[in-house]
Each structure stands twice: as structure tokens, then as C-alpha cells.
Write a protein that holds these residues in place. Sequence first.
Motif, PDB file in Angstrom:
ATOM      1  N   ARG A  34     -15.509  60.816  43.899  1.00 31.45           N
ATOM      2  CA  ARG A  34     -16.688  61.284  44.095  1.00 31.45           C
ATOM      3  C   ARG A  34     -17.279  60.722  45.275  1.00 31.45           C
ATOM      4  O   ARG A  34     -16.935  59.570  45.789  1.00 31.45           O
ATOM      5  CB  ARG A  34     -17.905  60.483  42.910  1.00 31.45           C
ATOM      6  N   GLU A  45     -13.561  58.647  40.225  1.00 33.05           N
ATOM      7  CA  GLU A  45     -14.438  59.080  39.164  1.00 33.05           C
ATOM      8  C   GLU A  45     -13.614  58.923  37.849  1.00 33.05           C
ATOM      9  O   GLU A  45     -12.985  60.187  37.339  1.00 33.05           O
ATOM     10  CB  GLU A  45     -14.919  60.368  39.439  1.00 33.05           C
ATOM     11  N   HIS A 304     -17.269  66.141  43.758  1.00 35.40           N
ATOM     12  CA  HIS A 304     -16.034  65.593  43.339  1.00 35.40           C
ATOM     13  C   HIS A 304     -15.021  66.351  44.103  1.00 35.40           C
ATOM     14  O   HIS A 304     -15.192  67.736  44.312  1.00 35.40           O
ATOM     15  CB  HIS A 304     -15.841  65.882  41.890  1.00 35.40           C
TER      16      HIS A 304
END
Length: 371
Positions: A34, A45, A304
Amino acid sequence: MAITADTSLAIPAVVSAVHLIAGTISQVPIKLFRRLGRGGGKVVEQNHPLHTILVNQVNPETDAFVFKEIMATALLLHGNAYAEIQRDARGRVQHLWFLNPDQMQIDRAASGRLRYRYGLNSGEVVTWIDDPVYPPILHIKAYSRDGIVGTSVISQCRDSLGLSKAAESYAGTFFANGARPNGVLQTKGQLTPEAHQRLRQSWSNHHGGLSNANRLAILEEGITFQATSIAPEDAQLLATRKFQVEDVARAFRVPSHLIGSLDRSTFSNIEQQALEFVVHSMGPWFKRIESAINKQLLGRSTVHFAEFVPDALLRSDTASRMSAHATAIQNGFLSVNEVRAIENRNAVDGGDTLLRPLNMGPIPADAGGSE
């Protein structure tokens, strides 16, 4: 000789190159990150559903390591790797299912979008229409001329690989029939066709093949054996086969020493070749896979992204690595705990503080001017 993805695997150098690249791709972790707003930083993440798929289990039957190896092998041999994307009601990726490239065809639907047709073993054809928001197929392409389908190394170097296959076949024939020097059986009389056939069969049974090498020959009725020298093209067989190993390494863009040819490798250059393998050989494959995942699995996300972490491949010898770590710690580039994580060791209390030499300070704004 006819060369396909399957027949190419009869060439040891091709098998070695495919296993090398596919094995490297499968062992290097790919993580979901992220983006942080400040300074372009990033953080893993771990709570995102796709992270578990990429790192642990892509579907109930296949773990991430095996899936990456299968996809990489298909990419190398066929130029394309496909997987069906199974999503939940909100469009999030739940599972990935490998699809055999030999059974996939791509064309365009009436809408102009790409259409994927997959032939099942039962004869039924499953069809997917590409969706730019929620793609139904993960499609990773090798080098492509049209941007739609990839081109495999096998198809691009078919003639060269055919020569390798021919050399393998010729070597088998040479040793099967040449356990002794090539020669002729001579007699002063004339043999009948039946006697000629019996003599040929008897000689082949007793002196042909590797199992009969150096076996004593007993000749009767004035028959003599006259050996002939090995033809120059036969003497060059070994050199031809060695060159084909280098040719395969050249085709797959891997250092030849990594597929078993050490003729041109030395102690001083092998480490540099290993680094070049990571940067120049594996780097493009990593980027192709990352790009496909980011576009087709993450879609419109600007937060992301997936990325390979090949740090372990870039490790040098222990002395050089520790010297680099010491420099990074002393100059505040890495903390002690960050270095310990790189070396696969647990964090310690107080190890997250960045350090710098006490005799260093900011440069005055007016410094550096000419007198």
C-alpha cells in the motif's frame, strides 16, 4: 525437426533453462503493498484478500509456489499464461485457476472486446468477454508483436532448437551403431544374398551397440575387417552439442553456467554473472507478471500494487553483505532492526532508531560559493 513446447523438453538445456527461470519466479516472494502519502513510501498490506492469494493459497487446491511455477512454465514454453479469476459479489478476487494455453483461443467479439474461448476436455467451449473493470482472465504475455498474444522463445528459436534436437538424435544413433570404429568386412569370394544377410545380422548382434564395445571378433573363411576413421562431422559432434547449450542459454537470456556450461566461467566473473541474471534475465519477467497482476487483479486501485521482492537473490558473500549493512546503519539509511529483518533475524528493543555520526551536521545555505 518438428519442435513444439512438448518436444522441446527433450532437449536438456531447454529443460534446465525453463526450470531455472520458473523456479526463480516461484521462489521469489511477490507481495501486495500500500502506497504511503509521504515521500513515496510503501508498506505491506497483509490484511488485503489478494495478499493471501499471492503469498499463500491461490485456490483450495494449489498453493502460491506451485501456481507461480505452473504459470511461469506456461509463459516460457507457450508465450502466454492464463488463469480464470473467480470473484465475489463485490468484484474482489477470491481464487485463481490455471488454464492450459494449448486449449485457449483469443479473438474479438462484436463489441470489439477481447473474447477468450477455452476448450474443455469434454469438447465443450467456455467463453469469457473481457471486462476492463473486472477482467475474467489473468493473462500474462511474453514478448508480443500485437499486444494481444505473446510469442514463446520456442517458436522464435524453432530452427536452432531443431538443430539441438537433431544433435541429440544423431548422438543416440552414433553411439548405438558406433561402439566400434566404422569399417567394412572383406572377403575374396562372392557371397550369396542369404549369406550376406546372415553375416550382416551376426556382426550386428555381436558387435553393435554400447554393450558390445571392445568385444573380441572372430572371423572365418578369409573374412577380414578394415576399420575406417571417424568422419570429421562425427568428430565435431561434441563441439556441436556444447555450442547448442550456449545457444539455448542465449535464447532464454540466462548465463550459460546456470544451465551447466562452465567453459567460460571463472571464479572472478561468476558472481557478476549471477547479478546480471537477476537484473537483466529475471527483471523483465518480474515486471511482466507485476504489470498483469496490477492491471487485471487490482484494476483501478491507485493505492495498492504487487511487487516481487528479490532481495535474497541479490545477496553477495557474507563479508561484502555485512560491510554494506554496517555502512547503511552508520549513515542512517537502515535501522538495526531493518538489517536484522534482511538477515532473517528477530527484531531487538531499541533497534528501530536511525543512527548518524555525531560529527555530521547540515550544510549552510551559503556554503560552496566561489571566492
